[in-house]
Enzyme design. Structure first.
Site, PDB file in Angstrom:
ATOM      1  N   LYS A 126       0.863  -1.185   0.000  1.00 38.81           N
ATOM      2  CA  LYS A 126       0.000   0.000   0.000  1.00 38.81           C
ATOM      3  C   LYS A 126       0.894   1.227   0.000  1.00 38.81           C
ATOM      4  O   LYS A 126       2.054   1.137   0.409  1.00 38.81           O
ATOM      5  CB  LYS A 126      -0.890   0.004   1.257  1.00 38.81           C
ATOM      6  CG  LYS A 126      -2.137   0.852   1.132  1.00 38.81           C
ATOM      7  CD  LYS A 126      -3.277   0.143   0.416  1.00 38.81           C
ATOM      8  CE  LYS A 126      -4.405   1.105   0.094  1.00 38.81           C
ATOM      9  NZ  LYS A 126      -5.599   0.415  -0.406  1.00 38.81           N
ATOM     10  N   ASP A 166      -6.841   4.369  -4.712  1.00 38.86           N
ATOM     11  CA  ASP A 166      -7.524   4.310  -3.424  1.00 38.86           C
ATOM     12  C   ASP A 166      -8.103   5.718  -3.241  1.00 38.86           C
ATOM     13  O   ASP A 166      -8.296   6.420  -4.239  1.00 38.86           O
ATOM     14  CB  ASP A 166      -6.536   3.934  -2.299  1.00 38.86           C
ATOM     15  CG  ASP A 166      -7.228   3.590  -0.972  1.00 38.86           C
ATOM     16  OD1 ASP A 166      -7.707   2.459  -0.825  1.00 38.86           O
ATOM     17  OD2 ASP A 166      -7.323   4.461  -0.089  1.00 38.86           O
TER      18      ASP A 166
HETATM   19  P1  NDP Z   1     -12.696   7.987  -3.329  1.00 45.45           P
HETATM   20  O1  NDP Z   1     -11.617   8.974  -3.161  1.00 45.45           O
HETATM   21  O2  NDP Z   1     -13.218   7.699  -4.683  1.00 45.45           O
HETATM   22  O3  NDP Z   1     -13.944   8.385  -2.416  1.00 45.45           O
HETATM   23  C1  NDP Z   1     -13.820   8.525  -1.039  1.00 45.45           C
HETATM   24  C2  NDP Z   1     -15.152   8.971  -0.472  1.00 45.45           C
HETATM   25  O4  NDP Z   1     -15.095   8.889   0.945  1.00 45.45           O
HETATM   26  C3  NDP Z   1     -15.476  10.411  -0.806  1.00 45.45           C
HETATM   27  O5  NDP Z   1     -16.861  10.580  -0.891  1.00 45.45           O
HETATM   28  C4  NDP Z   1     -14.895  11.154   0.387  1.00 45.45           C
HETATM   29  O6  NDP Z   1     -15.503  12.415   0.644  1.00 45.45           O
HETATM   30  C5  NDP Z   1     -15.204  10.197   1.521  1.00 45.45           C
HETATM   31  N1  NDP Z   1     -14.209  10.355   2.578  1.00 45.45           N
HETATM   32  C6  NDP Z   1     -12.868  10.194   2.466  1.00 45.45           C
HETATM   33  N2  NDP Z   1     -12.258  10.464   3.629  1.00 45.45           N
HETATM   34  C7  NDP Z   1     -13.238  10.801   4.481  1.00 45.45           C
HETATM   35  C8  NDP Z   1     -13.243  11.183   5.835  1.00 45.45           C
HETATM   36  N3  NDP Z   1     -12.113  11.284   6.546  1.00 45.45           N
HETATM   37  N4  NDP Z   1     -14.442  11.423   6.406  1.00 45.45           N
HETATM   38  C9  NDP Z   1     -15.590  11.325   5.689  1.00 45.45           C
HETATM   39  N5  NDP Z   1     -15.637  10.979   4.395  1.00 45.45           N
HETATM   40  C10 NDP Z   1     -14.483  10.723   3.810  1.00 45.45           C
HETATM   41  O7  NDP Z   1     -12.160   6.650  -2.624  1.00 45.45           O
HETATM   42  P2  NDP Z   1     -12.644   5.147  -2.838  1.00 45.45           P
HETATM   43  O8  NDP Z   1     -14.098   5.102  -3.075  1.00 45.45           O
HETATM   44  O9  NDP Z   1     -11.737   4.529  -3.828  1.00 45.45           O
HETATM   45  O10 NDP Z   1     -12.292   4.504  -1.427  1.00 45.45           O
HETATM   46  C11 NDP Z   1     -13.201   4.507  -0.330  1.00 45.45           C
HETATM   47  C12 NDP Z   1     -12.810   3.451   0.678  1.00 45.45           C
HETATM   48  O11 NDP Z   1     -12.818   2.164   0.049  1.00 45.45           O
HETATM   49  C13 NDP Z   1     -11.419   3.599   1.280  1.00 45.45           C
HETATM   50  O12 NDP Z   1     -11.442   3.132   2.607  1.00 45.45           O
HETATM   51  C14 NDP Z   1     -10.566   2.663   0.443  1.00 45.45           C
HETATM   52  O13 NDP Z   1      -9.414   2.216   1.133  1.00 45.45           O
HETATM   53  C15 NDP Z   1     -11.566   1.529   0.234  1.00 45.45           C
HETATM   54  N6  NDP Z   1     -11.274   0.661  -0.909  1.00 45.45           N
HETATM   55  C16 NDP Z   1     -11.192   1.162  -2.180  1.00 45.45           C
HETATM   56  C17 NDP Z   1     -10.975   0.328  -3.239  1.00 45.45           C
HETATM   57  C18 NDP Z   1     -10.978   0.799  -4.650  1.00 45.45           C
HETATM   58  O14 NDP Z   1     -10.938  -0.041  -5.556  1.00 45.45           O
HETATM   59  N7  NDP Z   1     -11.070   2.102  -4.919  1.00 45.45           N
HETATM   60  C19 NDP Z   1     -10.708  -1.110  -3.028  1.00 45.45           C
HETATM   61  C20 NDP Z   1     -10.906  -1.560  -1.663  1.00 45.45           C
HETATM   62  C21 NDP Z   1     -11.145  -0.679  -0.662  1.00 45.45           C
HETATM   63  P3  NDP Z   1     -14.699  13.773   0.326  1.00 45.45           P
HETATM   64  O15 NDP Z   1     -14.709  13.893  -1.155  1.00 45.45           O
HETATM   65  O16 NDP Z   1     -15.459  14.819   1.025  1.00 45.45           O
HETATM   66  O17 NDP Z   1     -13.319  13.597   0.884  1.00 45.45           O
END
Ligand code: NDP
Length: 449
Positions: A126, A166
């Site tokens: 990671k 991510d």
């Molecule tokens: P994105 O950047 O596409 O989206 C993240 C979302 O979560 C946004 O809506 C963001 O809001 C919100 N968010 C992020 N940080 C915070 C916070 N501290 N508090 C509240 N909301 C928050 O990321 P992903 O969708 O790719 O990833 C989301 C989760 O899924 C993570 O935990 C990641 O590790 C996990 N994941 C992702 C994978 C992938 O293929 N993408 C695979 C497996 C797991 P804002 O825009 O306001 O920051």
């Protein structure tokens, strides 16, 4: 608690005093594999657990870049190459202001177990940076990605370490990272990054994979408890990659998704969220979720006032935390259970605090743990790598079928581990035990390394 586990946990706490997220992830895994450790006292002599929780390599580096006004900024870059036991290091890159060594190590540790569950030959890694992409211009994002890759390129390769996206790293960022890698190395090495655009080596279904996979796992878990998604109310935190495609698949299965969020607040639409509007706001305009009300004035918007997101106060059958770690506290878990929650599916990594997780399991809520439930993304990344090696593209339906099959297998693997140790509906333990068994087999075979 088993004495060996206790000793390893105490040692980890002493060595990594400030790494709260990493210690939380290690504690969850080690405490839940106790039945296996009890059966294998010989693991202590070969320090099997100590070796499993210690990264093979932790790399940190300086990432300078110049913003549009000519100001130079310096960020910290990370890559943890946690385990190459069952394949090249594999795991995403996160760009978020909260990123630090503890977060990268917890994510890397989780990734080893997740990747083992997919049944595919991928190890765990990671990385990321404390760079905040919010509000940055396209040029700034490109320059940051180029600077980040200028250093990272020394450490990665299609058979060494394969990063992906991510939080804060999507197809745009992967494109800039790939371009810089190719320029420095002077080689077209498609399999060095996954989550690429379709025009230059990406895989169909990669974008959808984590969200779709989460719903496939949820479908299996519900089926096992004589339920379906059809007609269920669903709330989904986040509105990024995972949240959007979990929503898309949940809608396809007849669920009513009534709420989504971002880090500022959540929208509530009792008629059902209009996903096209969310895609327009988040994927195209890169704007705030509150913009939804401009298109749908009847909807509600609740601002975040403290660390408990307002989304968890909304009555729902199924909650899908798809934003970030520790976003669902004990308070929120109690509120959800009070409101009739039946199941929770972790789209994000470690979204439930330790206390929330224990409470939900105690209340017999079906909990689909992140390691298993969100493994669809990395599984399709591995399928992307194999397409790159074959110099070939698979059609959407084929990749989607493979993803579905992998998620069914992951569910069955977790369930078999649960049944073997009489752990009822504790899928968290099931996932940890199943992954641990595979990893410990590989460790035993490969000697003390
Ligand atoms: P994105 O950047 O596409 O989206 C993240 C979302 O979560 C946004 O809506 C963001 O809001 C919100 N968010 C992020 N940080 C915070 C916070 N501290 N508090 C509240 N909301 C928050 O990321 P992903 O969708 O790719 O990833 C989301 C989760 O899924 C993570 O935990 C990641 O590790 C996990 N994941 C992702 C994978 C992938 O293929 N993408 C695979 C497996 C797991 P804002 O825009 O306001 O920051």
């Amino acid at each position: 608690m088993n004495k060996y586990i206790e000793k390893v946990l105490n040692g980890a706490k002493e060595k990594n005093v400030h790494e709260t997220e990493y210690l939380q992830a290690v504690e969850e895994v080690l405490t839940s594999i106790e039945p296996v450790i009890n059966e294998h006292p010989e693991f202590e002599k070969i320090a099997l657990l100590e070796r499993m929780i210690e990264p093979e390599r932790m790399i940190t580096f300086r990432v300078p870049y110049v913003d549009d006004k000519g100001q130079t900024h310096v960020h910290r870059g990370y890559r943890v190459q946690f385990s190459s036991l069952i394949g090249p290091y594999k795991g995403g890159l996160r760009f978020h202001k909260s990123v630090n060594q503890s977060i990268i190590k917890f994510l890397g540790f989780e990734q080893i177990f997740k990747n083992a569950l997919t049944g595919l030959p991928i190890g765990g890694g990671k990385g990321g940076s404390d760079f905040d992409p919010k509000g940055k211009s396209d040029g700034e994002i490109m320059r940051f990605c180029q600077s980040f890759m200028t250093e990272l390129q020394r450490h990665i390769g299609a058979d060494i370490d394969v990063p992906a996206g991510d939080i804060g790293v999507g197809e745009r960022e992967i494109g800039y990272l790939f371009g810089q890698y190719k320029r420095i190395k002077d080689i077209y090495e498609g399999g060095v990054l996954t989550g690429k655009g379709l025009s230059y080596g990406g895989s169909l279904v990669r974008k959808e994979a984590t969200g779709y996979g989460l719903i496939y796992f949820m479908r299996e878990m519900l089926k096992n408890n004589n339920q379906t998604l059809n007609g269920k109310t669903v709330t989904i935190s986040g509105s990024g990659n995972v949240a959007i495609y979990a929503c898309e698949k949940a809608l396809e299965y007849g669920a009513n998704v009534v709420a989504m969020s971002d880090s500022n607040g959540c929208i509530y639409d009792k008629n059902g969220i209009d996903l096209n509007t969310v895609k327009q706001i988040k994927e195209i305009e890169r704007a705030r979720i509150s913009e939804y009300l401009k298109f749908h004035p009847h909807a509600g918007y609740f601002e975040c006032e403290n660390e408990d997101s307002p989304i968890w106060n909304i009555k729902t059958d199924i909650a899908l935390p798809c934003a970030t770690q520790n976003e669902l506290s004990l308070n929120s878990a109690k509120k959800l259970v009070e409101n009739g929650l039946i199941a929770i599916g972790e789209g994000a990594n470690m979204p439930c605090t330790k206390e929330a997780s224990l409470y939900l399991i105690d209340k017999q809520i079906m909990l689909a743990p992140a390691k298993a439930a969100n493994a669809g993304g990395v599984a399709v990344s591995a399928i992307e790598m194999s397409q790159n090696s074959m110099r070939y593209y698979l059609p959407f339906e084929i990749v989607n079928q493979k993803l579905d099959k992998i998620m069914v297998n992951i569910f069955n693997t977790c369930k078999n581990a649960l049944d073997k140790y009489n752990l009822g509906n504790n899928y968290v333990a099931g996932a940890n035990i199943a992954a641990f068994n595979k990893l410990s087999d590989a460790m035993l075979a490969q000697g003390i390394v």
